[in-house]
Design an enzyme around this catalytic site. Structure first.
Site, PDB file in Angstrom:
ATOM      1  N   SER A  14      38.272  41.711  53.348  1.00  0.00           N
ATOM      2  CA  SER A  14      39.152  42.833  53.360  1.00  0.00           C
ATOM      3  C   SER A  14      39.238  43.578  54.590  1.00  0.00           C
ATOM      4  O   SER A  14      37.945  43.780  55.126  1.00  0.00           O
ATOM      5  CB  SER A  14      38.952  43.581  51.978  1.00  0.00           C
ATOM      6  OG  SER A  14      39.618  44.878  52.148  1.00  0.00           O
ATOM      7  N   TYR A  27      34.983  47.196  45.210  1.00  0.00           N
ATOM      8  CA  TYR A  27      35.713  45.961  46.082  1.00  0.00           C
ATOM      9  C   TYR A  27      35.118  45.671  47.338  1.00  0.00           C
ATOM     10  O   TYR A  27      34.616  44.918  47.721  1.00  0.00           O
ATOM     11  CB  TYR A  27      37.026  46.297  45.964  1.00  0.00           C
ATOM     12  CG  TYR A  27      37.930  44.844  46.540  1.00  0.00           C
ATOM     13  CD1 TYR A  27      37.969  43.675  45.880  1.00  0.00           C
ATOM     14  CD2 TYR A  27      38.419  45.284  47.794  1.00  0.00           C
ATOM     15  CE1 TYR A  27      38.802  42.779  46.375  1.00  0.00           C
ATOM     16  CE2 TYR A  27      39.010  43.987  48.231  1.00  0.00           C
ATOM     17  CZ  TYR A  27      39.260  42.722  47.682  1.00  0.00           C
ATOM     18  OH  TYR A  27      39.896  41.842  48.215  1.00  0.00           O
TER      19      TYR A  27
END
Length: 166
Positions: A14, A27
Protein backbone atom coordinates in the site's frame (compact mmCIF):
# COMPACT_ATOMS: atom_id res chain seq x y z
CA UNK A 1 11.71 -20.78 -8.06
CA UNK A 2 14.91 -21.54 -6.22
CA UNK A 3 15.08 -25.02 -7.70
CA UNK A 4 14.62 -23.77 -11.25
CA UNK A 5 16.96 -20.84 -10.42
CA UNK A 6 14.55 -18.27 -11.81
CA UNK A 7 11.55 -16.38 -10.55
CA UNK A 8 9.89 -13.14 -9.66
CA UNK A 9 7.77 -12.37 -6.60
CA UNK A 10 5.52 -9.33 -6.95
CA UNK A 11 4.07 -8.05 -3.68
CA UNK A 12 1.15 -5.65 -3.70
CA UNK A 13 1.64 -3.33 -0.77
CA UNK A 14 0.00 0.00 0.00
CA UNK A 15 1.15 3.53 -0.67
CA UNK A 16 0.41 4.01 3.03
CA UNK A 17 3.50 1.91 3.81
CA UNK A 18 5.69 4.65 2.31
CA UNK A 19 3.53 7.66 3.23
CA UNK A 20 2.54 6.67 6.80
CA UNK A 21 -1.14 7.33 6.05
CA UNK A 22 -3.21 8.01 9.18
CA UNK A 23 -6.38 6.01 9.89
CA UNK A 24 -5.04 2.81 8.34
CA UNK A 25 -2.48 1.83 11.01
CA UNK A 26 -3.39 -1.85 11.43
CA UNK A 27 -3.65 -2.41 7.68
CA UNK A 28 -0.38 -0.59 6.99
CA UNK A 29 1.38 -2.57 9.74
CA UNK A 30 0.58 -5.81 7.91
CA UNK A 31 1.93 -4.36 4.66
CA UNK A 32 5.11 -3.19 6.41
CA UNK A 33 5.59 -6.69 7.80
CA UNK A 34 5.42 -8.07 4.26
CA UNK A 35 7.94 -5.44 3.15
CA UNK A 36 10.33 -6.38 5.95
CA UNK A 37 10.02 -10.09 5.20
CA UNK A 38 10.63 -9.47 1.50
CA UNK A 39 13.71 -7.34 2.15
CA UNK A 40 15.13 -10.05 4.41
CA UNK A 41 14.62 -12.94 2.02
CA UNK A 42 15.89 -10.90 -0.96
CA UNK A 43 19.44 -11.51 0.24
CA UNK A 44 18.73 -15.22 0.57
CA UNK A 45 17.31 -15.72 -2.91
CA UNK A 46 19.38 -13.26 -4.98
CA UNK A 47 21.96 -15.89 -6.00
CA UNK A 48 19.08 -18.11 -7.20
CA UNK A 49 18.06 -15.43 -9.73
CA UNK A 50 14.76 -14.79 -7.92
CA UNK A 51 13.65 -11.16 -7.86
CA UNK A 52 11.24 -9.39 -5.53
CA UNK A 53 9.26 -6.32 -6.56
CA UNK A 54 6.88 -4.40 -4.33
CA UNK A 55 4.13 -2.24 -5.79
CA UNK A 56 3.08 0.49 -3.33
CA UNK A 57 -0.48 0.75 -4.61
CA UNK A 58 -2.48 3.95 -4.06
CA UNK A 59 -6.21 3.79 -3.49
CA UNK A 60 -8.01 2.14 -6.40
CA UNK A 61 -11.63 2.87 -7.30
CA UNK A 62 -13.21 -0.42 -6.23
CA UNK A 63 -16.29 -1.38 -4.24
CA UNK A 64 -14.04 -1.98 -1.23
CA UNK A 65 -12.75 1.60 -1.30
CA UNK A 66 -15.78 3.57 -2.51
CA UNK A 67 -18.98 3.23 -0.50
CA UNK A 68 -21.82 5.39 0.79
CA UNK A 69 -19.71 6.24 3.83
CA UNK A 70 -16.37 6.77 2.07
CA UNK A 71 -16.22 8.29 -1.38
CA UNK A 72 -12.67 9.68 -1.27
CA UNK A 73 -13.76 12.56 -3.50
CA UNK A 74 -10.78 14.62 -2.35
CA UNK A 75 -8.10 12.24 -3.64
CA UNK A 76 -7.25 10.75 -7.00
CA UNK A 77 -8.34 7.12 -7.09
CA UNK A 78 -6.66 4.91 -9.66
CA UNK A 79 -8.80 3.02 -12.11
CA UNK A 80 -8.30 -0.73 -12.15
CA UNK A 81 -6.53 -0.29 -15.51
CA UNK A 82 -4.06 2.18 -13.94
CA UNK A 83 -3.47 -0.21 -11.04
CA UNK A 84 -2.78 -3.01 -13.54
CA UNK A 85 -0.22 -0.78 -15.28
CA UNK A 86 1.75 -0.46 -12.03
CA UNK A 87 1.76 -4.24 -11.61
CA UNK A 88 2.71 -4.71 -15.25
CA UNK A 89 5.61 -2.29 -14.77
CA UNK A 90 6.87 -4.42 -11.88
CA UNK A 91 6.59 -7.61 -13.94
CA UNK A 92 8.43 -6.16 -16.92
CA UNK A 93 11.15 -4.08 -15.23
CA UNK A 94 11.68 -6.19 -12.08
CA UNK A 95 12.27 -2.90 -10.19
CA UNK A 96 12.48 -3.44 -6.43
CA UNK A 97 9.88 -0.78 -5.72
CA UNK A 98 7.10 0.71 -7.79
CA UNK A 99 5.33 3.75 -6.40
CA UNK A 100 3.81 7.00 -7.56
CA UNK A 101 5.37 10.44 -7.64
CA UNK A 102 3.38 11.43 -4.54
CA UNK A 103 4.49 8.26 -2.73
CA UNK A 104 8.14 9.04 -3.45
CA UNK A 105 7.71 12.68 -2.47
CA UNK A 106 6.00 11.99 0.87
CA UNK A 107 8.43 9.18 1.71
CA UNK A 108 11.45 11.40 0.99
CA UNK A 109 9.82 14.29 2.83
CA UNK A 110 9.26 12.09 5.88
CA UNK A 111 12.92 11.05 5.85
CA UNK A 112 14.11 14.66 5.67
CA UNK A 113 11.36 16.47 7.63
CA UNK A 114 9.37 13.94 9.69
CA UNK A 115 7.73 16.57 11.92
CA UNK A 116 6.48 18.60 8.99
CA UNK A 117 5.06 15.57 7.16
CA UNK A 118 3.37 14.31 10.34
CA UNK A 119 1.80 17.75 10.81
CA UNK A 120 0.46 17.76 7.22
CA UNK A 121 -0.86 14.20 7.57
CA UNK A 122 -2.56 15.17 10.83
CA UNK A 123 -4.26 18.13 9.14
CA UNK A 124 -5.58 15.83 6.43
CA UNK A 125 -6.71 13.30 9.04
CA UNK A 126 -8.64 15.91 11.01
CA UNK A 127 -10.32 17.33 7.90
CA UNK A 128 -11.41 13.96 6.51
CA UNK A 129 -14.70 12.71 7.92
CA UNK A 130 -14.90 9.10 8.98
CA UNK A 131 -17.91 6.83 8.77
CA UNK A 132 -19.29 5.60 12.08
CA UNK A 133 -19.24 1.84 12.65
CA UNK A 134 -22.51 -0.03 12.23
CA UNK A 135 -24.80 0.56 15.20
CA UNK A 136 -23.11 3.83 16.21
CA UNK A 137 -24.65 7.17 15.32
CA UNK A 138 -21.44 9.12 14.84
CA UNK A 139 -17.78 8.17 15.08
CA UNK A 140 -15.62 10.37 17.27
CA UNK A 141 -13.52 11.43 14.29
CA UNK A 142 -16.51 11.70 11.93
CA UNK A 143 -16.71 15.47 12.02
CA UNK A 144 -14.23 16.26 9.25
CA UNK A 145 -14.45 19.29 7.03
CA UNK A 146 -14.56 18.31 3.35
CA UNK A 147 -14.40 21.93 2.15
CA UNK A 148 -11.19 22.49 4.12
CA UNK A 149 -9.84 19.16 2.88
CA UNK A 150 -10.53 20.15 -0.75
CA UNK A 151 -8.81 23.51 -0.17
CA UNK A 152 -5.82 21.74 1.41
CA UNK A 153 -5.66 19.35 -1.55
CA UNK A 154 -5.67 22.27 -4.01
CA UNK A 155 -2.88 23.94 -2.02
CA UNK A 156 -0.80 20.75 -2.05
CA UNK A 157 -1.52 20.22 -5.74
CA UNK A 158 -0.03 23.64 -6.47
CA UNK A 159 2.94 22.95 -4.22
CA UNK A 160 3.57 19.65 -6.02
CA UNK A 161 3.69 21.29 -9.43
CA UNK A 162 0.12 20.64 -10.48
CA UNK A 163 -0.21 16.93 -9.83
CA UNK A 164 -1.17 14.85 -6.83
CA UNK A 165 -1.88 11.61 -8.66
CA UNK A 166 1.42 10.42 -10.19
Amino acid sequence: MRERRSGHIVNISSIGAVTNAPRFGAYIASKCALDGFSRCIAGEIASDNVFISTVYMPLVRTKMVVSKANRYEHVHLLTTAEACQLIERALITKQRTITTYVGKLVSTGYTLFPGLVEMLLNIMYRFEPEAAPDGVEEAQSATGDKDQLQAFRRLMKGALGGTTSN
